[in-house]
Design a protein around this motif. Structure first.
Motif, mmCIF file in Angstrom:
data_model
loop_
_atom_site.group_PDB
_atom_site.id
_atom_site.type_symbol
_atom_site.label_atom_id
_atom_site.label_comp_id
_atom_site.label_asym_id
_atom_site.label_seq_id
_atom_site.Cartn_x
_atom_site.Cartn_y
_atom_site.Cartn_z
ATOM 1 N N ALA A 1 8.592 15.557 -23.809
ATOM 2 C CA ALA A 1 8.730 14.309 -24.558
ATOM 3 C C ALA A 1 9.615 13.345 -23.767
ATOM 4 C CB ALA A 1 9.330 14.583 -25.934
ATOM 5 N N ASP A 2 10.672 13.908 -23.148
ATOM 6 C CA ASP A 2 11.582 13.056 -22.382
ATOM 7 C C ASP A 2 10.982 12.627 -21.046
ATOM 8 O OD1 ASP A 2 15.050 13.854 -23.022
ATOM 9 O OD2 ASP A 2 13.473 13.032 -24.260
ATOM 10 N N ALA A 3 9.990 13.391 -20.573
ATOM 11 C CA ALA A 3 9.447 13.116 -19.252
ATOM 12 C C ALA A 3 8.727 11.769 -19.227
ATOM 13 C CB ALA A 3 8.489 14.224 -18.854
ATOM 14 N N LYS A 4 8.182 11.387 -20.350
ATOM 15 C CA LYS A 4 7.484 10.105 -20.380
ATOM 16 C C LYS A 4 8.528 8.994 -20.448
ATOM 17 C CE LYS A 4 4.034 7.566 -22.992
ATOM 18 N NZ LYS A 4 4.871 6.352 -22.907
ATOM 19 N N PRO A 5 8.571 8.135 -19.404
ATOM 20 C CA PRO A 5 9.615 7.118 -19.415
ATOM 21 C C PRO A 5 9.413 6.145 -20.567
ATOM 22 C CG PRO A 5 8.183 6.884 -17.487
ATOM 23 C CD PRO A 5 7.704 8.072 -18.241
ATOM 24 N N SER A 6 10.512 5.759 -21.172
ATOM 25 C CA SER A 6 10.422 4.817 -22.289
ATOM 26 C C SER A 6 10.003 3.446 -21.751
ATOM 27 C CB SER A 6 11.781 4.707 -22.971
ATOM 28 O OG SER A 6 12.679 4.066 -22.086
ATOM 29 N N ALA A 7 9.587 2.581 -22.678
ATOM 30 C CA ALA A 7 9.182 1.228 -22.289
ATOM 31 C C ALA A 7 10.351 0.508 -21.625
ATOM 32 C CB ALA A 7 8.711 0.471 -23.529
ATOM 33 N N ALA A 8 11.562 0.732 -22.159
ATOM 34 C CA ALA A 8 12.737 0.052 -21.602
ATOM 35 C C ALA A 8 12.989 0.519 -20.168
ATOM 36 C CB ALA A 8 13.958 0.331 -22.479
ATOM 37 N N VAL B 1 13.017 -1.757 -16.631
ATOM 38 C CA VAL B 1 14.102 -1.825 -15.630
ATOM 39 C C VAL B 1 13.529 -1.513 -14.248
ATOM 40 C CG1 VAL B 1 16.338 -0.908 -14.901
ATOM 41 C CG2 VAL B 1 15.847 -1.169 -17.339
ATOM 42 N N MET B 2 12.642 -0.534 -14.194
ATOM 43 C CA MET B 2 12.055 -0.174 -12.895
ATOM 44 C C MET B 2 11.239 -1.342 -12.324
ATOM 45 S SD MET B 2 13.258 2.693 -12.166
ATOM 46 C CE MET B 2 12.337 2.833 -10.654
ATOM 47 N N ARG B 3 10.498 -2.017 -13.206
ATOM 48 C CA ARG B 3 9.705 -3.173 -12.727
ATOM 49 C C ARG B 3 10.623 -4.289 -12.228
ATOM 50 N NH1 ARG B 3 6.076 -2.036 -16.877
ATOM 51 N NH2 ARG B 3 7.072 -3.540 -18.262
ATOM 52 N N ILE B 4 11.724 -4.494 -12.942
ATOM 53 C CA ILE B 4 12.681 -5.539 -12.537
ATOM 54 C C ILE B 4 13.268 -5.200 -11.166
ATOM 55 C CG2 ILE B 4 14.950 -6.522 -13.094
ATOM 56 C CD1 ILE B 4 14.056 -6.191 -16.127
ATOM 57 N N LEU B 5 13.605 -3.931 -10.955
ATOM 58 C CA LEU B 5 14.177 -3.522 -9.660
ATOM 59 C C LEU B 5 13.148 -3.671 -8.538
ATOM 60 C CD1 LEU B 5 16.201 -0.333 -10.702
ATOM 61 C CD2 LEU B 5 17.154 -2.447 -9.755
ATOM 62 N N SER C 1 14.878 1.914 -7.162
ATOM 63 C CA SER C 1 13.622 1.466 -6.553
ATOM 64 C C SER C 1 13.842 1.433 -5.043
ATOM 65 C CB SER C 1 13.290 0.055 -7.075
ATOM 66 O OG SER C 1 12.352 -0.556 -6.212
ATOM 67 N N THR C 2 12.989 2.117 -4.307
ATOM 68 C CA THR C 2 13.185 2.144 -2.856
ATOM 69 C C THR C 2 11.851 2.174 -2.123
ATOM 70 O OG1 THR C 2 14.013 3.478 -1.003
ATOM 71 C CG2 THR C 2 13.551 4.659 -3.033
ATOM 72 N N ARG C 3 11.808 1.505 -0.955
ATOM 73 C CA ARG C 3 10.596 1.636 -0.152
ATOM 74 C C ARG C 3 10.824 2.664 0.956
ATOM 75 N NH1 ARG C 3 10.565 -4.346 2.507
ATOM 76 N NH2 ARG C 3 12.477 -4.205 3.708
ATOM 77 N N ASP C 4 12.016 3.287 0.890
ATOM 78 C CA ASP C 4 12.404 4.253 1.905
ATOM 79 C C ASP C 4 12.313 5.650 1.284
ATOM 80 O OD1 ASP C 4 13.722 6.002 3.519
ATOM 81 O OD2 ASP C 4 15.672 4.975 3.437
ATOM 82 N N PRO C 5 11.252 6.407 1.617
ATOM 83 C CA PRO C 5 11.073 7.714 0.967
ATOM 84 C C PRO C 5 12.200 8.692 1.293
ATOM 85 C CG PRO C 5 9.466 7.409 2.749
ATOM 86 C CD PRO C 5 10.198 6.110 2.603
#
Ligand code: G
Ligand code: MN
Length: 432
Positions: free
Chosen positions: A18-25, A29-33, A61-65
């Motif tokens: 249940a917790d694995a699914k990220p909440s809308a909030a 935040v991830m989209r903003i980052l 958020s990173t483009r560096d794996p």
């Protein structure tokens, strides 16, 4: 046949899932980052929380794996840029970390490495410091200006709204979990019993055990069960109700049956069969409810098979959309419970009568009895009876009540001998 415990999530697994699914909030935040990082052309953007001298990387958020810090990790604030920026020892805009001894002396500068760095504090609505909002690149970036810092600040303001939402969500969820934990640990649930009557003469035929919770906020029992399911403890809560019903059975007047509700997940739990191990034959009706479409009917059949001799099976809420005809065919119930939504205004609604009529034919064809639920008026009662439905349940035939009131009802004594809305002429069951 054995049950299939592998398909059954244990509470912890269910909780984690249940917790694995990220909440809308969190997703916001991830989209903003992502947006601010790509807009500024930086390698990494993150939002962190300060707690107990630690900086916890909450959103990354990173483009560096190979970025060496992962979301969720914490590090001492003393060893971070964040603290030095708050103290004024480093500026919020760093174009080249090499220009600042207070930066170069920090181990992270080399370890990550950090070339350029933009960082602003994250403050909640009440002014408290939550953490920091940061974008960085491995190389110095001589194109960065104060306008970029302003951009970062604007994105930080968007993020903070979502972070507050996430904090609210977490608090709500924690409170929910505490509430459910307490209800289970202290077994604060009680059962009430609603009469089920033969429609021909009003005789008591059985009762449905219904859970009630002591709740100052007046959440309905279905909300309690939904919340328990949400925190991964729905099966445990239902099993408490099942065990209470089994304990009450010896006190139920003779000749009456007791129905109780279980979700399919509960039916599949090994503890369910154990709870019914010693019940007498013929007195219990298992009402299977369903509020999701995904279910393993063969597994349900297998779990029910060893119980069929002792208990009858009812499919609950038929006509509500979930308990479909295919399910009835597969599970071969003894009883179909017509949902309240079909009973409502059935006396004045030809379409509902037509549907109920077809159910009467269907039930007769498969050797099943029907109980019409949610009868609230004498008109509804008469209409379902005239359709050939044998049994009914609803406020007009009796409210859910304590067991002692059912005993009085069966004996024909006490205030509760008559239903709240008189359903006369009603006779007591001869054998009761
Ligand atoms: O899903 P299930 O049929 O098990 O739900 C039973 C619920 O319906 C109980 O919470 C009970 O209090 C409620 N209930 C019982 N009879 C009536 C009725 O006549 N009208 C309404 N609105 N609710 C009823
Ligand atoms: Mn029910």
């Amino acid at each position: 046949m054995s049950l299939a415990p592998a398909t059954l999530p244990d509470p912890l697994t269910a909780f984690l899932a249940a917790d694995a699914k990220p909440s809308a909030a969190r997703q916001s935040v991830m989209r903003i980052l992502d947006a601010v990082r790509s807009h500024l052309g930086m390698d990494v953007a993150f939002a962190s929380e300060f707690r107990d001298d630690q900086r916890i990387l909450r959103y990354l958020s990173t483009r560096d794996p190979d970025f060496p810090i992962k979301a969720g990790e914490s590090h001492p604030l003393d060893e971070s840029y964040c603290k030095r920026i708050l103290e004024g020892r480093l500026p919020e805009l760093i174009i080249d970390s090499a220009d600042y001894p207070a930066a170069t002396e920090l181990a992270v500068t080399k370890a990550i490495p950090i070339g350029s760095h933009l960082n602003v504090p994250l403050r909640l609505r009440d002014g408290t410091l939550y953490g920091s909002f940061c974008a960085l690149s491995h190389q110095p970036d001589f194109t960065l200006t104060d306008r970029d810092l302003c951009t970062l600040r604007a994105f930080a303001a968007l993020a903070v709204d979502q972070i507050e939402q996430q904090l609210d969500d977490n608090r709500t969820r924690d409170a929910m979990r505490d509430r459910i934990d307490r209800a289970i640990e202290r077994e604060t649930m009680t059962l009430v019993y609603q009469p089920i009557r033969a429609l021909a003469d009003g005789a008591l035929a059985g009762v449905e055990a219904l859970a009630r919770f002591d709740d100052p906020d007046k959440r309905s029992p279905s909300v309690w069960f939904a919340e328990a399911t949400e925190v991964g403890r729905g099966v445990e809560l239902e099993l408490i109700a099942v065990r209470q019903a089994v304990r009450a059975l010896p006190y139920l007047p003779r000749g009456l049956y007791m129905a109780f509700n279980v979700a399919p997940e509960t039916l599949l739990a090994p503890d369910f069969a154990a709870a019914l191990a010693d019940v007498p034959e013929g007195r219990l009706v298992i009402e299977v409810t369903e509020h999701s479409r995904a279910e393993d009917l063969p597994a349900l059949r297998a779990a029910l098979a060893p119980l069929r001799g002792r208990c009858r099976l009812a499919i609950d809420d038929v006509g509500a959309g979930y308990s479909g005809l295919h399910r009835i065919l597969e599970l071969e119930p003894d009883i179909i419970k017509l949902d309240i939504s079909l009973t409502r205004h059935i006396d004045t609604d030809a379409a509902r009568r037509a549907l109920a009529h077809s159910m009467v034919d269907f039930a007769a064809g498969i050797g099943c009895r029907i109980v019409a639920e949610g009868i609230e008026t004498m008109g509804e009662r008469d209409a379902v009876r005239d359709l050939g439905i044998d049994f009914g349940q609803g406020y007009a035939l009796g409210r859910p009540m304590p067991l002692v009131a059912i005993q009085q009802l069966a004996l024909g004594v006490g205030d509760t001998a008559e239903p709240a809305t008189p359903a006369a002429p009603l006779k007591r069951h001869a054998a009761a």
